[in-house]
Design an enzyme around this catalytic site. Structure first.
Site, PDB file in Angstrom:
ATOM      1  N   CYS B 326      17.342 -43.245  55.229  1.00  0.00           N
ATOM      2  CA  CYS B 326      18.695 -42.794  54.908  1.00  0.00           C
ATOM      3  C   CYS B 326      18.698 -41.831  53.737  1.00  0.00           C
ATOM      4  O   CYS B 326      19.261 -40.743  53.805  1.00  0.00           O
ATOM      5  CB  CYS B 326      19.573 -43.996  54.602  1.00  0.00           C
ATOM      6  SG  CYS B 326      21.147 -43.570  53.879  1.00  0.00           S
ATOM      7  N   CYS B 331      20.769 -39.955  56.389  1.00  0.00           N
ATOM      8  CA  CYS B 331      22.182 -39.796  56.020  1.00  0.00           C
ATOM      9  C   CYS B 331      22.416 -38.809  54.878  1.00  0.00           C
ATOM     10  O   CYS B 331      23.281 -37.939  54.968  1.00  0.00           O
ATOM     11  CB  CYS B 331      22.789 -41.124  55.589  1.00  0.00           C
ATOM     12  SG  CYS B 331      22.069 -42.577  56.321  1.00  0.00           S
ATOM     13  N   LYS B 334      21.389 -35.148  55.523  1.00  0.00           N
ATOM     14  CA  LYS B 334      22.180 -34.750  56.691  1.00  0.00           C
ATOM     15  C   LYS B 334      23.613 -34.429  56.302  1.00  0.00           C
ATOM     16  O   LYS B 334      24.163 -33.385  56.615  1.00  0.00           O
ATOM     17  CB  LYS B 334      22.110 -35.870  57.741  1.00  0.00           C
ATOM     18  CG  LYS B 334      23.030 -35.790  58.921  1.00  0.00           C
ATOM     19  CD  LYS B 334      24.393 -36.416  58.732  1.00  0.00           C
ATOM     20  CE  LYS B 334      24.442 -37.885  58.521  1.00  0.00           C
ATOM     21  NZ  LYS B 334      24.094 -38.715  59.663  1.00  0.00           N
ATOM     22  N   TYR B 468      22.470 -38.752  68.264  1.00  0.00           N
ATOM     23  CA  TYR B 468      23.353 -38.217  67.221  1.00  0.00           C
ATOM     24  C   TYR B 468      22.554 -37.393  66.224  1.00  0.00           C
ATOM     25  O   TYR B 468      23.047 -36.415  65.669  1.00  0.00           O
ATOM     26  CB  TYR B 468      24.188 -39.310  66.560  1.00  0.00           C
ATOM     27  CG  TYR B 468      23.501 -40.198  65.566  1.00  0.00           C
ATOM     28  CD1 TYR B 468      23.387 -39.834  64.231  1.00  0.00           C
ATOM     29  CD2 TYR B 468      22.962 -41.429  65.953  1.00  0.00           C
ATOM     30  CE1 TYR B 468      22.745 -40.642  63.315  1.00  0.00           C
ATOM     31  CE2 TYR B 468      22.324 -42.236  65.048  1.00  0.00           C
ATOM     32  CZ  TYR B 468      22.212 -41.847  63.732  1.00  0.00           C
ATOM     33  OH  TYR B 468      21.573 -42.650  62.829  1.00  0.00           O
ATOM     34  N   GLU B 472      23.766 -33.730  65.308  1.00  0.00           N
ATOM     35  CA  GLU B 472      24.136 -33.441  63.915  1.00  0.00           C
ATOM     36  C   GLU B 472      23.309 -32.298  63.358  1.00  0.00           C
ATOM     37  O   GLU B 472      23.836 -31.381  62.700  1.00  0.00           O
ATOM     38  CB  GLU B 472      23.935 -34.691  63.044  1.00  0.00           C
ATOM     39  CG  GLU B 472      24.985 -35.766  63.286  1.00  0.00           C
ATOM     40  CD  GLU B 472      24.754 -37.017  62.442  1.00  0.00           C
ATOM     41  OE1 GLU B 472      25.721 -37.763  62.221  1.00  0.00           O
ATOM     42  OE2 GLU B 472      23.602 -37.259  62.004  1.00  0.00           O
ATOM     43  N   HIS B 744      51.742 -38.828  55.127  1.00  0.00           N
ATOM     44  CA  HIS B 744      51.999 -37.523  55.701  1.00  0.00           C
ATOM     45  C   HIS B 744      51.749 -36.431  54.668  1.00  0.00           C
ATOM     46  O   HIS B 744      52.140 -36.604  53.508  1.00  0.00           O
ATOM     47  CB  HIS B 744      53.450 -37.466  56.190  1.00  0.00           C
ATOM     48  CG  HIS B 744      53.709 -36.324  57.101  1.00  0.00           C
ATOM     49  ND1 HIS B 744      53.074 -36.191  58.319  1.00  0.00           N
ATOM     50  CD2 HIS B 744      54.502 -35.246  56.953  1.00  0.00           C
ATOM     51  CE1 HIS B 744      53.499 -35.075  58.889  1.00  0.00           C
ATOM     52  NE2 HIS B 744      54.356 -34.480  58.081  1.00  0.00           N
ATOM     53  N   GLU B 749      47.091 -40.607  59.954  1.00  0.00           N
ATOM     54  CA  GLU B 749      48.381 -41.207  60.298  1.00  0.00           C
ATOM     55  C   GLU B 749      48.617 -41.293  61.805  1.00  0.00           C
ATOM     56  O   GLU B 749      49.496 -42.025  62.249  1.00  0.00           O
ATOM     57  CB  GLU B 749      49.535 -40.459  59.617  1.00  0.00           C
ATOM     58  CG  GLU B 749      49.748 -39.046  60.143  1.00  0.00           C
ATOM     59  CD  GLU B 749      50.908 -38.325  59.465  1.00  0.00           C
ATOM     60  OE1 GLU B 749      51.936 -38.968  59.233  1.00  0.00           O
ATOM     61  OE2 GLU B 749      50.772 -37.125  59.167  1.00  0.00           O
TER      62      GLU B 749
END
Lengths: 125, 769
Positions: B326, B331, B334, B468, B472, B744, B749
């Site tokens: 990672c 991660c 990346k 992935y 990615e 908002h 939302e």
């Protein structure tokens, strides 16, 4: 043994660092409290403990690296929240003593600076 | 006593002479308790009487019976309090009983059958029995007999081979729970109305085991105990079962522990030789996210811990520091490179927002690489500092099993040494796979292990695979201006929601990334040295034709293999999944008692669905495991509803079931999907497409519209998804989402206003405020 230099205040330090830019040297900086002239000890007790530990390990640094001691001022200067080292975007000093490898984000703080194995780890890295 | 047995046998008519008050706490007459033995018929009124009772739960009846004439015991020469306290502190087991009470006789018979010595105090034979009784009521909150103390601890009420208990008045619930599970063979925290509690009790009865239960719905401390159990075990539901101090969990987990033989092991543990001295209490093999978290947590519990971490260089010679995939090659770099790509996109869009951004903007790989690698270097350093701080030994060496406690460790220079550990945790993770059937793969291609520290821009790049990782990397390489092709054999993002995978693929194609579908590389040849060089890739398409193209860099991302093959696991008999070579675990424990495994390397049987190969999963599992091994808590890892995000050019966040999994698990008719497309506000002025971003909630109609899947494609999907994962933990329903007020204007939302079901087929085109 690394080249050693001593500076007082941000401006001195900054201009030296600028002169080193592009040199690809490993630069280590110790930020520490000012020492008094009588017995050479600092008003900052943690700095006094860390100082000998760090200096003992300096021989681990390679010939072409730089070791800079930077005095951040007397107690009132350092305790001022607007202290120039605290406010500097790249340094963002939080505490002393702080030992760091410049631009590499490797940092030891306070009692970590007095831990010989951690100091060795930083210098050998 | 005979009276009561009669009462149990016949439902309607009773012939009695004296009267007792009884209360029925169970519908089946099983626990008929005498709560007040003072007869309220006098001897003068001894005419026989017929009672016709319909017995109701929790009602109090008076039943006349034969007057019992007791042989009075000598009066006690002590205060009642001293008398009782002395008894329970000086005897292992004390039963306060009445000679006429059937449950008292049962409980005494039980202790006899267990060959346990016990002290009986018959309250109805004591002259001051009522005083003792009153003191017991004050002390235990229990009005009935038998009133049982074991090792000074209050147990209570006997029911068909089982006992109920509850805290003493004023006793802290944590102390009560911990004492109870320490001193009782089987403890069931239960509710009297819960069918699974009844099932688990029947299960223990079928094993001829007696248990103590705490009926949370029948005692005042119930909610407090439930809250404490949640803190202690991470489990909110009942039954919550402990056997010999070991937390088993609910009904399913208890049954599973039985079928897997773990329960028998708890009942009859192997003899442990405690005189063996080990170098370490715990050795963790693998200094990735999981291993580091586990080792630090173990050390925080006072254990002496070592972490072994050794990075085998890639075929290209890339290696890295402490911290695992990672931090070094996953991660962290990346996400930072993804950020580089987003900034580039932002620069383009900035002109629409008034910035006079120059037409020609260029990206410098070397600057990005250096800054990211510097940051990673600081993380490596910090991990080492942390291990020092926590007094964990870091050994830069790889370990192999000699036996279940002994490892052979080999350092960089090939020097070997043996170390021993009481517990060993395998956290070695995985590495990218090199397919055997691609000629020249190892020599002429890179993987994600090499990409992030590549000294030069990879140039025109072929990403092989639909993982992935592949998508990615393709995404950010395109984002920083490279020519990128993705070659996939079949579907994108196997295991993920396929509708979402489709959205990602379409967006990437529109983004200028070329997809070569239905194709696999067969051979990679270097045709020109350089940084980057040139490589000829031959590949076979779905028609079997061999095609070729030249790339500067070929990156393989066709999946990962776990690093279990070099550990000598066969020497200690650790069981693996034969296909994936992952270590088979139950609550992170392997089939060998003292060997555990966490992170990407496990095939975990307790998991609800698959274990996601994610850093935070390994971290959480590692911390919880260490806390369990060292007795700090009984909380087990919950692999359900782990949120995750794929950082493709359009980000994709998800929690829980994919639509396919939901339909497969619950049936199409029972699954309702609410969905919408949305147009992020930031995209409007930037003239980005209005129909790309998409959100859906998958709900279980049979479970009160419980939300079981959340999927979102859009900017900042990770930031959106994380918060909703808490809602999953709290088992939120669609109504809970509807009752939530949105912020908002945000993208997140949309989940508070979803109205259109997929089933309705209605249009989901973007609407305004």
């Amino acid at each position: 043994m690394a080249k050693q230099s001593v500076f007082r205040g941000l401006q001195q330090l900054r201009s030296y660092l600028t002169s080193l830019e592009g040199s690809n040297k490993s630069i280590f900086i110790l930020f520490t409290g000012d020492k008094n002239e009588q017995d050479g000890s600092s008003w900052c007790p943690d700095c006094n403990v860390a100082d000998p530990v760090i200096h003992k390990s300096l021989n681990l640094l390679s010939e072409d690296s730089e070791f800079i001691t930077c005095y951040v001022g007397d107690r009132p200067t350092w305790k001022n929240p607007q202290n120039e080292f605290r406010m500097d975007k790249d340094i963002q000093l939080k505490c002393i003593p702080t030992l760091m490898q410049w631009k590499k984000n490797k940092v030891l703080r306070e009692e970590q600076c007095a831990d010989e194995s951690l100091v060795e780890m930083l210098f050998e890295n | 006593m005979r009276l009561f047995s009669k009462l149990l046998r016949h439902r309607s008519h009773y012939l009695f002479q004296n009267s007792y008050q009884v209360t029925l706490t169970r519908p089946r007459c099983e626990s008929l308790f005498c709560i007040n033995s003072t007869p309220f018929y006098t001897l003068a009124q001894k005419s026989p009487k017929i009672l016709n009772l319909e017995l109701n739960k929790n009602s109090i009846y008076s039943i006349s019976g034969i007057r019992y004439t007791s042989n009075k015991m000598p009066p006690i020469n002590k205060s009642v309090e001293t008398y009782v306290e002395d008894l329970i502190s000086q005897n292992k087991i004390v039963v306060f009983s009445k000679t006429t009470c059937p449950w008292c006789i049962k409980v005494k018979a039980l202790f006899k059958s267990l060959n346990e010595d016990f002290k009986t105090v018959e309250l109805d034979e004591l002259s001051n029995g009522d005083d003792v009784k009153n003191y017991l009521i004050e002390k235990t909150n229990q009005t009935t007999v038998p009133n049982v103390f074991i090792k000074g601890m209050h147990i209570a009420k006997h029911e068909n081979g089982a006992m109920h208990t509850q805290p003493k008045k004023g006793e802290p619930v944590d102390q009560f729970v911990n004492e109870l599970i320490k001193t009782s063979r089987i403890v069931i925290f239960s509710k009297s109305t819960c069918p699974f509690c009844a099932k688990v009790k029947d299960f223990f009865k079928s094993l001829n085991e007696t248990y103590v239960s705490v009926e949370l719905d029948q005692i005042d401390e119930g909610p407090a105990i439930r809250d404490y159990l949640y803190e202690k075990t991470g489990q909110k539901t009942v039954p919550n079962v402990y056997v010999k101090g070991v937390h088993l969990g609910g009904y399913d987990n208890t049954l599973k522990a039985h079928t897997e033989g773990r329960l028998a092991k708890i009942f009859n543990p192997e003899e442990v030789k405690d005189d063996v001295k080990y170098d370490y209490d715990m050795i963790v093999i693998g200094g990735g996210s999981g291993g580091l978290a586990c080792s630090k947590a173990a050390a925080a519990n006072g254990a002496k811990v070592a972490v072994l971490d050794f990075v085998k260089p890639t075929p290209l010679g890339t290696t890295w520091g402490l911290g695992g995939t990672c931090v070094n090659v996953g991660c962290i770099p990346k996400k930072l490179m993804h950020q580089a790509a987003l900034l580039g996109e932002g620069l383009e869009e900035s002109r629409e927002f008034g910035w006079q951004t120059p037409e020609k903007i260029a990206h410098k790989w070397e600057t990005m690489r250096e800054n990211i690698q510097n940051y990673i270097g600081s993380l490596n350093f910090n991990y080492r500092v942390q291990l020092r701080d926590k007094k964990v030994d870091y050994l830069n060496a790889y370990g192999q099993f000699i036996d279940k406690h002994r490892l052979l460790i080999t350092d960089k220079k090939g020097k070997t040494k043996e170390i021993t550990g009481k517990n060993i945790v395998i956290a070695v993770g995985g590495r990218p796979k090199y397919p055997e059937d691609i000629i020249g793969a190892k020599e002429n291609s890179i993987t994600s292990d090499d990409l992030f520290s590549l000294p030069y821009n990879p140039g025109k790049t072929l990403c092989v695979g639909a993982s992935y990782v592949s998508l990615e990397c393709a995404g950010f390489l395109k984002g920083i201006g490279n020519d990128v092709t993705v070659m996939v054999r079949s579907i994108l993002l196997r295991g993920f929601d396929q509708q979402m995978a489709g959205i990602i693929g379409d967006y990437m194609e529109k983004h200028g990334i070329r997809f070569v579908r239905g194709s696999v590389p067969t051979e990679i040849t270097r045709i020109k040295e350089g940084q980057p060089g040139e490589y000829l890739v031959k590949y076979k398409n779905e028609n079997g034709e061999i095609l070729e193209e030249v790339y500067n860099t070929v990156m393989l991302a066709v999946g990962r293999d776990v690093c279990t093959s070099d550990l000598n696991l066969d020497k200690v008999g650790v069981k693996l999944n034969p296909k994936s070579k992952k270590i088979l675990t139950t609550f992170e424990q392997t089939n060998i008692d003292n060997i555990y495994a966490i992170g990407d390397v496990i095939d975990e049987s307790s998991a609800n669905g698959r274990v996601l190969e994610l850093t935070p999963v390994a971290i959480k599992a590692g911390q919880l495991l260490a806390d369990r091994i060292y007795g700090k808590s009984d909380v087990k890892m919950d692999y359900y509803a782990v949120p995750t995000t794929v950082f493709t050019p359009i980000e994709y966040g998800s929690i829980g079931y994919s639509e396919e999994e939901a339909i497969q698990t619950f049936g199409e008719d029972n699954v309702e999907v609410y969905h919408t497309s949305f147009w992020p506000l930031e995209w409007t002025v930037a003239h980005k497409p209005h129909d790309v971003c998409y959100a859906k909630l998958i709900c279980n109609k049979n479970d009160n519209m419980r939300v079981i899947g959340l999927h979102v494609a859009g900017p900042n999907a990770g930031e959106i998804t994380q918060g909703y994962a808490v809602a999953f933990k709290l088992r939120a329903t669609k109504k809970d989402f509807d009752m939530t007020v949105g912020i908002h204007p945000t993208n997140s939302e949309v989940f508070t206003t979803l109205k259109t079901t997929k089933r309705s087929g209605e249009d989901i085109g973007g609407a305004g405020c």
